[in-house]
Design an enzyme around this catalytic site. Structure first.
Site, PDB file in Angstrom:
ATOM      1  N   CYS A 178       0.788  -1.244  -0.056  1.00  0.00           N
ATOM      2  CA  CYS A 178      -0.181   0.018  -0.003  1.00  0.00           C
ATOM      3  C   CYS A 178       0.855   1.399  -0.153  1.00  0.00           C
ATOM      4  O   CYS A 178       0.103   2.545   0.372  1.00  0.00           O
ATOM      5  CB  CYS A 178      -0.814   0.063   1.018  1.00  0.00           C
ATOM      6  SG  CYS A 178      -1.913  -1.468   1.366  1.00  0.00           S
ATOM      7  N   CYS A 199       5.212  -4.111   9.360  1.00  0.00           N
ATOM      8  CA  CYS A 199       6.262  -3.202   9.121  1.00  0.00           C
ATOM      9  C   CYS A 199       6.647  -2.733  10.712  1.00  0.00           C
ATOM     10  O   CYS A 199       6.184  -3.003  11.514  1.00  0.00           O
ATOM     11  CB  CYS A 199       5.762  -2.167   8.262  1.00  0.00           C
ATOM     12  SG  CYS A 199       4.161  -1.293   9.023  1.00  0.00           S
TER      13      CYS A 199
END
Length: 171
Positions: free
Chosen positions: A115, A134
């Site tokens: 994204c 992440c």
């Protein structure tokens, strides 16, 4: 009912981005200093040269994608359990994000966040900062993709739902 309408308005642009060019080459989304051939002008062979799966046959790539999709679905479900996070109630959102993670696992060798914009996806995948989960997610429970949300909900998504809601195996 008003809060539902506000949620739909807030999430609408995100769903549009995921279902259009969120996983396409970044030249279609952001201006770039380099000249990149637009997606609609690329040939299948030029797309394949850009990825780790360039030497795979279509059948090998389909098998690799199925394996990666199952792995990323299992990972995502386990991660939600372990962190107390949950998926968006619109299952098409986590389905498309999980499929993007699986595609990056096959093409880059790592589940790079699908994204975000990257100048160099391979470099980012090697550095690991944006590999799922992440660093912002691990440190602050902030998921840019809206894959892992932080309110109580025991919602999980199955492999079949990911496959069906994300448009199948074709990438």
């Amino acid at each position: 009912m008003l809060s539902l309408r506000l949620a739909v308005l807030a999430i609408g642009p995100f769903v549009w981005a995921l279902t259009t060019h969120a996983f396409a080459p970044t030249s279609l989304i952001f201006a770039s200093r380099t000249t990149i051939t637009p997606l609609h002008q690329r040939t299948a062979s030029s797309k394949l040269r850009e990825s780790k799966d360039a030497n795979m046959t279509d059948e090998e790539r389909e098998i690799a994608m199925e394996k990666a999709l199952k792995a990323m679905t299992a990972f995502s479900n386990k991660y939600t359990e372990n962190t107390g996070t949950f998926y968006c109630s619109d299952k098409s959102i986590p389905a498309v994000v999980i499929k993007g993670l699986a595609e990056h696992k096959v093409t880059l060798g790592a589940p790079l966040c699908p994204c975000r914009f990257y100048e160099d996806k391979e470099k980012e995948a090697k550095e690991g900062y944006w590999n799922c989960p992440c660093v912002p997610m691990r440190e602050r429970h902030e998921c840019h993709c809206m894959l892992f949300l932080t309110e109580d909900n025991d919602f999980n998504i199955s492999y079949d739902e990911v496959k069906n809601l994300s448009g199948g195996m074709s990438g």
